[in-house]
Structure formats: structure tokens, C-alpha cells
Design an enzyme around this catalytic site. Structure first.
Site, PDB file in Angstrom:
ATOM      1  N   THR A  71      -8.224   2.220   7.110  1.00 35.63           N
ATOM      2  CA  THR A  71      -7.994   0.766   7.382  1.00 35.63           C
ATOM      3  C   THR A  71      -6.428   1.004   7.706  1.00 35.63           C
ATOM      4  O   THR A  71      -5.868  -0.039   8.021  1.00 35.63           O
ATOM      5  CB  THR A  71      -7.827  -0.341   6.096  1.00 35.63           C
ATOM      6  OG1 THR A  71      -7.456   0.354   5.163  1.00 35.63           O
ATOM      7  CG2 THR A  71      -9.473  -0.615   5.822  1.00 35.63           C
ATOM      8  N   ALA A  72      -5.747   2.166   7.898  1.00 37.06           N
ATOM      9  CA  ALA A  72      -4.369   2.111   8.112  1.00 37.06           C
ATOM     10  C   ALA A  72      -4.139   2.646   9.695  1.00 37.06           C
ATOM     11  O   ALA A  72      -4.909   2.104  10.772  1.00 37.06           O
ATOM     12  CB  ALA A  72      -3.682   3.284   7.397  1.00 37.06           C
ATOM     13  N   TYR A  73      -3.336   3.658   9.954  1.00 39.67           N
ATOM     14  CA  TYR A  73      -3.125   4.257  11.453  1.00 39.67           C
ATOM     15  C   TYR A  73      -4.529   4.685  12.047  1.00 39.67           C
ATOM     16  O   TYR A  73      -4.639   4.304  13.357  1.00 39.67           O
ATOM     17  CB  TYR A  73      -2.261   5.453  11.341  1.00 39.67           C
ATOM     18  CG  TYR A  73      -1.778   6.035  12.598  1.00 39.67           C
ATOM     19  CD1 TYR A  73      -2.096   5.256  13.563  1.00 39.67           C
ATOM     20  CD2 TYR A  73      -1.033   7.314  12.566  1.00 39.67           C
ATOM     21  CE1 TYR A  73      -1.610   5.767  15.145  1.00 39.67           C
ATOM     22  CE2 TYR A  73      -0.661   7.637  14.001  1.00 39.67           C
ATOM     23  CZ  TYR A  73      -0.759   6.973  15.066  1.00 39.67           C
ATOM     24  OH  TYR A  73      -0.256   7.237  16.314  1.00 39.67           O
ATOM     25  N   SER A  74      -5.366   5.236  11.505  1.00 44.75           N
ATOM     26  CA  SER A  74      -7.011   5.570  12.066  1.00 44.75           C
ATOM     27  C   SER A  74      -7.403   4.304  12.781  1.00 44.75           C
ATOM     28  O   SER A  74      -7.980   4.272  13.737  1.00 44.75           O
ATOM     29  CB  SER A  74      -7.805   5.893  10.959  1.00 44.75           C
ATOM     30  OG  SER A  74      -8.901   6.172  11.548  1.00 44.75           O
ATOM     31  N   LEU A  75      -7.381   3.073  12.005  1.00 43.02           N
ATOM     32  CA  LEU A  75      -7.858   1.910  12.457  1.00 43.02           C
ATOM     33  C   LEU A  75      -7.113   1.305  13.748  1.00 43.02           C
ATOM     34  O   LEU A  75      -7.662   1.040  14.629  1.00 43.02           O
ATOM     35  CB  LEU A  75      -7.730   0.785  11.493  1.00 43.02           C
ATOM     36  CG  LEU A  75      -8.299  -0.647  11.818  1.00 43.02           C
ATOM     37  CD1 LEU A  75      -9.877  -0.453  11.941  1.00 43.02           C
ATOM     38  CD2 LEU A  75      -8.137  -1.664  10.625  1.00 43.02           C
ATOM     39  N   SER A  76      -5.800   1.455  13.649  1.00 47.41           N
ATOM     40  CA  SER A  76      -5.289   1.024  14.902  1.00 47.41           C
ATOM     41  C   SER A  76      -5.301   1.940  16.047  1.00 47.41           C
ATOM     42  O   SER A  76      -5.260   1.600  17.183  1.00 47.41           O
ATOM     43  CB  SER A  76      -3.475   1.147  14.496  1.00 47.41           C
ATOM     44  OG  SER A  76      -3.106   0.203  13.462  1.00 47.41           O
TER      45      SER A  76
ATOM     46  N   ASP B 121      -3.141  12.260  22.636  1.00 55.61           N
ATOM     47  CA  ASP B 121      -1.885  12.256  21.893  1.00 55.61           C
ATOM     48  C   ASP B 121      -1.676  12.789  20.644  1.00 55.61           C
ATOM     49  O   ASP B 121      -0.571  13.005  19.977  1.00 55.61           O
ATOM     50  CB  ASP B 121      -1.052  10.789  21.979  1.00 55.61           C
ATOM     51  CG  ASP B 121      -0.883  10.371  23.154  1.00 55.61           C
ATOM     52  OD1 ASP B 121      -0.737  11.200  24.187  1.00 55.61           O
ATOM     53  OD2 ASP B 121      -0.723   9.051  23.610  1.00 55.61           O
TER      54      ASP B 121
ATOM     55  N   ASN C  87      -4.024   8.844   2.064  1.00 59.63           N
ATOM     56  CA  ASN C  87      -4.285   7.890   3.086  1.00 59.63           C
ATOM     57  C   ASN C  87      -4.743   8.844   4.485  1.00 59.63           C
ATOM     58  O   ASN C  87      -6.047   8.835   4.675  1.00 59.63           O
ATOM     59  CB  ASN C  87      -2.983   7.180   3.580  1.00 59.63           C
ATOM     60  CG  ASN C  87      -3.150   5.850   3.563  1.00 59.63           C
ATOM     61  OD1 ASN C  87      -4.228   5.131   2.830  1.00 59.63           O
ATOM     62  ND2 ASN C  87      -2.505   5.128   4.300  1.00 59.63           N
TER      63      ASN C  87
ATOM     64  N   ASP D 127       0.677  -1.210  -0.007  1.00 59.85           N
ATOM     65  CA  ASP D 127      -0.072   0.105  -0.021  1.00 59.85           C
ATOM     66  C   ASP D 127       0.633   1.197   0.126  1.00 59.85           C
ATOM     67  O   ASP D 127       0.532   2.461  -0.683  1.00 59.85           O
ATOM     68  CB  ASP D 127      -0.840  -0.066   1.191  1.00 59.85           C
ATOM     69  CG  ASP D 127      -2.128  -0.971   0.945  1.00 59.85           C
ATOM     70  OD1 ASP D 127      -2.119  -1.474  -0.071  1.00 59.85           O
ATOM     71  OD2 ASP D 127      -2.769  -1.178   2.068  1.00 59.85           O
TER      72      ASP D 127
END
Length: 290
Positions: free
Chosen positions: A189-194, A178, A148, A74
Site C-alpha cells: 500500500t506504499a510506493y508499490s501501489l503508487s 525507471d 515495507n 506508518d
């Protein structure tokens, strides 16, 4: 669909790509009547393909290409999207990476590239976001376009950031956290999901706001309409450094008095699809580890 006659091959130059698989892919495209260009920074990866490819001497020659074949994960697709953004070229992603939510094919499915030559494919349009960092006088310091996400985060000292979030001029919430992730549906589906944010179907138009480790119960993820105007302001860094990261590529230090304005971009990314199953099947396969 029009027959693909000219395309650009964009491999991730930081990854080791099997030469036999690369040769097989390029040979299929070449034998199918495609003229295949490579950018100068990737020439060293295609030296064994000199009779099958040619070098694009200038990035402006991308205007002659009808398609971009991107080799990597990705992150490689995001990087390629930025490079070809002004030329509106659809992207065929072949996953040589780990996640591959945006890829059309996996590394073991190269034979399916024949569908590209037959016109047996569809394209998904993905929205992008524009972000401007403004100083206390409203003067634009820098502008980014992302596929993204945008990440507001603290520096090496772990201290809470306080900031206000506005949508179309209306205050939505005051965050003590933070930081925050502002993502497109593709980036959901990237950092936002985490960080605990929701997953959005990538063909939707929406803006996903997700606080990172919020310290207040009222700070929660919000999905705004795609045509919303989002502003983050009154950023209090609590005597620590604060940064804005754009698509993991560009980073700028946020000064006292700065604000961040975010809205839908005029640019879009077109991703090629060969398979019949949709995003939910991909999501299940990727997140379940299958």
C-alpha cells in the site's frame, strides 16, 4: 493474555505531539499498572512526564518490555520495528501521521488504549524481507531487512535501467524501466501501489514485484510466493547511477556487476489490533479519504 506490566513508549521525535494528549495516554497506562520506559533519544519529549516514565539506559533493556507503543504514522512504525526487531515485541501504533495503515488507533481514540490493559486485543504477524547486495564475484557487500519495500531506482539523471528478474532460478522478465519496487504485503500500500502494483492483504505471505514506469509491455507487476527466492541481476545502468533503497532508511549505490538477492526473513513484526473491522475497511477509509 498476560497482563502488560512493562512497555516502551517510542514517539516520533521529529513530530510535534500534543503534550496534553501524550500526558493523557501515559497517565492511563501508568494508572493501569504499566511501567513505561523511553529510549534516550526521546527523553526530551517526555520531560513533563518524569514521574510517570523512566529512561532505558541501554537498548538491550528492550528485552524486558512486553509491548511497544509507537506514536506517529506508518514511517514511525517502520522505524520502531527496525529498532526492536531482535526482541520480538508487539507494536501498538497510534497514528499521529497521515496515512496510518499499520496503526491500531487514531489520535482521537486514545481512550481505547484501555483495551491493552484488559487484554482485549489481537496481533497480526507481518512478514519481512531480507536483501543482500552481491558483487560480481558473489561477495556480499551489504544486507538489509525490510518491513515495507526495497526500491531499485536511477539517480538524478532520468534514464532507463535494464535488468533481469529471476524467481527460484527461473527468468521471469527483462525490465526496461525507471526501476522496480519489491514489497512485502505490508508495503503493497506504499510506493508499490503508487507505481501501479496490486494491494495485498498484509497478513498474507507474498512478495510483490512492481516495475516503475516500464518501457515495455511485457514488464508487469508479479506477486510471488512468500518462500520464493528473487534475484535481480544483469543490471545495466545506461551510464547513470543506480541505487537500492531499503525501507526508506538505507541507500546503497549499485555497481556494475552487482546483483540483488531477496527472500523472506526469519524476522516478523507483530502489530496489535483493537478494532473488529479488518484490513479492507481500513483500506477503504484511507484511500477514499474518509
Amino acid at each position: 493474555m498476560n497482563k502488560i506490566k512493562n512497555l516502551v513508549l517510542i514517539p516520533n521525535t521529529t513530530k510535534k505531539i500534543d503534550e496534553e494528549k501524550l500526558y493523557s495516554l501515559v497517565k492511563r497506562l501508568h494508572d493501569g499498572g504499566c511501567r513505561i520506559g523511553v529510549l534516550k533519544d526521546a527523553v526530551h519529549m517526555t520531560e513533563h512526564l518524569c514521574e510517570l516514565v523512566y529512561t532505558l539506559e541501554d537498548v538491550s533493556e528492550l528485552s524486558t518490555c512486553q509491548m511497544a507503543v509507537v506514536l506517529g504514522g506508518d514511517g514511525s512504525i517502520i522505524d520502531a520495528a527496525h529498532r526492536i526487531m531482535p526482541y520480538n515485541i508487539p507494536i501498538v501504533g497510534i497514528n499521529f501521521g497521515h496515512v496510518g495503515f499499520m496503526s491500531a488507533l487514531e489520535i482521537n481514540e486514545l481512550e481505547l488504549i484501555d483495551r491493552l490493559l484488559l487484554g482485549e486485543y489481537t496481533t497480526d504477524e507481518r512478514m519481512m524481507l531480507d536483501a543482500a547486495v552481491l558483487d560480481r564475484d558473489g561477495k556480499e557487500r551489504v544486507r538489509y531487512t525490510v518491513l515495507n519495500d526495497l526500491v531499485l531506482t536511477n539517480g538524478p539523471v532520468a534514464r532507463l535501467i535494464t535488468f533481469d528478474v529471476y524467481c527460484d532460478g527461473v527468468k521471469v522478465q527483462t525490465c526496461r524501466s525507471d526501476g522496480a519496487v519489491v514489497a512485502t504485503p505490508t508495503g503493497s500500500t506504499a510506493y508499490s501501489l503508487s507505481a501501479g502494483g496490486p494491494v495485498l492483504d498484509p497478513t498474507l505471505e507474498g512478495i510483490c514485484f512492481t516495475p516503475i514506469c516500464p518501457h515495455t509491455l511485457g514488464s508487469r507487476p508479479v506477486v510471488f510466493r512468500g518462500d520464493s527466492s528473487i534475484v535481480i541481476r544483469d543490471i545495466n545502468n545506461n551510464n547513470s547511477s543506480v541505487y537500492l533503497n531499503a525501507d526508506g532508511r538505507d541507500v546503497i549505490h549499485i555497481n556494475e556487476g552487482d546483483s540483488i538477492s531477496i527472500a523472506k526473513s526469519e524476522y516478523k513484526v507483530k502489530l496489535v489490533r483493537f478494532k473488529r473491522y479488518g484490513f479492507l475497511s481500513v483500506l477503504n477509509a484511507k484511500l477514499s479519504g474518509n
